[in-house]
Design an enzyme around this catalytic site. Structure first.
Site, PDB file in Angstrom:
ATOM      1  N   PHE A 117       2.171   6.181  -2.780  1.00 23.94           N
ATOM      2  CA  PHE A 117       3.273   7.326  -3.558  1.00 23.94           C
ATOM      3  C   PHE A 117       3.491   7.068  -4.445  1.00 23.94           C
ATOM      4  O   PHE A 117       2.856   8.670  -5.620  1.00 23.94           O
ATOM      5  CB  PHE A 117       4.713   6.568  -3.073  1.00 23.94           C
ATOM      6  CG  PHE A 117       5.813   7.031  -2.780  1.00 23.94           C
ATOM      7  CD1 PHE A 117       5.745   8.440  -3.468  1.00 23.94           C
ATOM      8  CD2 PHE A 117       6.984   6.523  -3.092  1.00 23.94           C
ATOM      9  CE1 PHE A 117       7.001   9.399  -3.652  1.00 23.94           C
ATOM     10  CE2 PHE A 117       8.541   7.180  -3.944  1.00 23.94           C
ATOM     11  CZ  PHE A 117       8.159   8.262  -4.071  1.00 23.94           C
ATOM     12  N   VAL A 125       0.606  -1.219   0.283  1.00 25.62           N
ATOM     13  CA  VAL A 125      -0.089   0.251   0.006  1.00 25.62           C
ATOM     14  C   VAL A 125       1.133   0.799   0.204  1.00 25.62           C
ATOM     15  O   VAL A 125       0.507   2.297  -0.982  1.00 25.62           O
ATOM     16  CB  VAL A 125      -0.475  -0.279   1.423  1.00 25.62           C
ATOM     17  CG1 VAL A 125      -1.261   1.224   1.126  1.00 25.62           C
ATOM     18  CG2 VAL A 125      -2.270  -1.627   0.989  1.00 25.62           C
ATOM     19  N   CYS A 126       2.378   1.538   0.924  1.00 27.14           N
ATOM     20  CA  CYS A 126       2.686   2.346   0.994  1.00 27.14           C
ATOM     21  C   CYS A 126       3.400   3.010  -0.532  1.00 27.14           C
ATOM     22  O   CYS A 126       3.053   4.171  -1.659  1.00 27.14           O
ATOM     23  CB  CYS A 126       3.455   2.345   1.881  1.00 27.14           C
ATOM     24  SG  CYS A 126       4.042   2.026   3.182  1.00 27.14           S
ATOM     25  N   ASN A 127       3.989   2.108  -1.235  1.00 27.92           N
ATOM     26  CA  ASN A 127       4.181   2.067  -2.518  1.00 27.92           C
ATOM     27  C   ASN A 127       3.014   3.099  -3.380  1.00 27.92           C
ATOM     28  O   ASN A 127       2.747   3.715  -4.510  1.00 27.92           O
ATOM     29  CB  ASN A 127       4.508   0.917  -3.353  1.00 27.92           C
ATOM     30  CG  ASN A 127       5.192   1.361  -5.278  1.00 27.92           C
ATOM     31  OD1 ASN A 127       6.038   2.244  -5.398  1.00 27.92           O
ATOM     32  ND2 ASN A 127       4.823   0.379  -5.615  1.00 27.92           N
ATOM     33  N   ALA A 128       1.868   2.300  -3.581  1.00 25.96           N
ATOM     34  CA  ALA A 128       0.699   2.517  -3.879  1.00 25.96           C
ATOM     35  C   ALA A 128      -0.255   3.659  -4.394  1.00 25.96           C
ATOM     36  O   ALA A 128      -0.307   4.927  -5.152  1.00 25.96           O
ATOM     37  CB  ALA A 128      -0.817   1.461  -4.203  1.00 25.96           C
TER      38      ALA A 128
END
Ligand code: PCA
Length: 246
Positions: free
Chosen positions: A183, A178-181
């Site tokens: 971002f 989720v963090c990368n998405a």
């Protein structure tokens, strides 16, 4: 409060007495809801601390390009959800219209702050999110570029951290969860607007005992948050290539 004096002896009023003339910058800093059972999630506490305390600009330090800048910090908490995490952040951004957006997450295995270099166009996980969604392995946007660079001045941030003794490293990506998405979608939004700077930083766990491998105290993490916002704000006002390091 004593007035400062210029070289020829005339008193100078403090910058904060000139609100009408002060420049304004608006910053949104986001964090994720409790994650993987971690009780004190720095990615919630740090944004709240910055919104409450401000980022510590000294109006008397006229060497600092921020001395006459009012920095307004908004904190937002988003769910660890592929769909609703970005939706909530986007609604806040549309509402607040910030100049700078710094999204934060928690990386449990990290010693210090991780400055994320780029957001990649990929979700790849078998771990369900907060809504029990498992996206499998998919691109985030079929028509989007493979990756976006961060907009944050990573070199300037590392230098500020070094002065404050805050351990940090550069990180090539924020994973495929989720963090990368969040971002990636943030950088896409910022790229479309053109005048908003965005980036993502992973925080380590909170560990109040000095520890060689895991975590930093909350005080250090809040200090890191202030360094981040101030470095980003200086770069926003005066972009120079010496501040970038990818
Ligand atoms: N870390 C997760 C999602 C929320 C968080 O704080 C991640 O690494 O994607």
């Amino acid at each position: 409060m004593a007035a400062r004096r210029t070289r020829n002896g005339h008193p100078v009023r403090r910058a904060r007495l000139h609100w009408g003339r002060m420049k304004q910058l608006t910053v949104v800093i986001s964090g994720f809801d409790p994650y993987e059972g971690v009780s004190v999630n720095p990615s919630l506490v740090v944004p709240d601390a910055l919104a409450n305390e401000g980022v510590g600009v000294d109006p008397d330090n006229i060497e600092d390009p921020l001395h006459d800048v009012a920095i307004d910090v908004h904190a937002v908490h988003v769910p660890v959800s592929f769909r609703n995490g970005w939706a909530k952040l986007r609604d806040t951004l549309e509402d607040v219209q910030p100049n700078i957006v710094i999204a934060t997450g928690l990386k449990r295995a990290s010693r210090g702050i991780l400055l994320e270099r780029c957001a990649i166009n990929l979700k790849d996980t078998t771990r369900p999110d907060a809504e029990n969604v498992i996206p499998g392995r998919r691109v985030i946007n079929e028509d989007g570029p493979a990756a976006y660079w961060t907009g944050l001045p990573l070199r300037a941030i590392l230098n500020a951290f070094a002065k404050d003794n805050i351990p940090a490293t550069l990180s090539s990506d924020a994973g495929t969860y989720v963090c990368n998405a969040l971002f990636y979608q943030l950088q896409e939004w910022a790229a479309q607007r053109g005048d908003t700077m965005g980036g993502f930083v992973n925080l380590p766990p909170v560990n109040e005992q000095p520890h060689p491998q895991h975590g930093l105290s909350l005080r250090q993490q809040v200090q890191a948050g202030k360094d981040l916002v101030r470095s980003a704000a200086r770069y926003y006002l005066q972009p120079t290539s010496k501040d970038i390091l990818l």
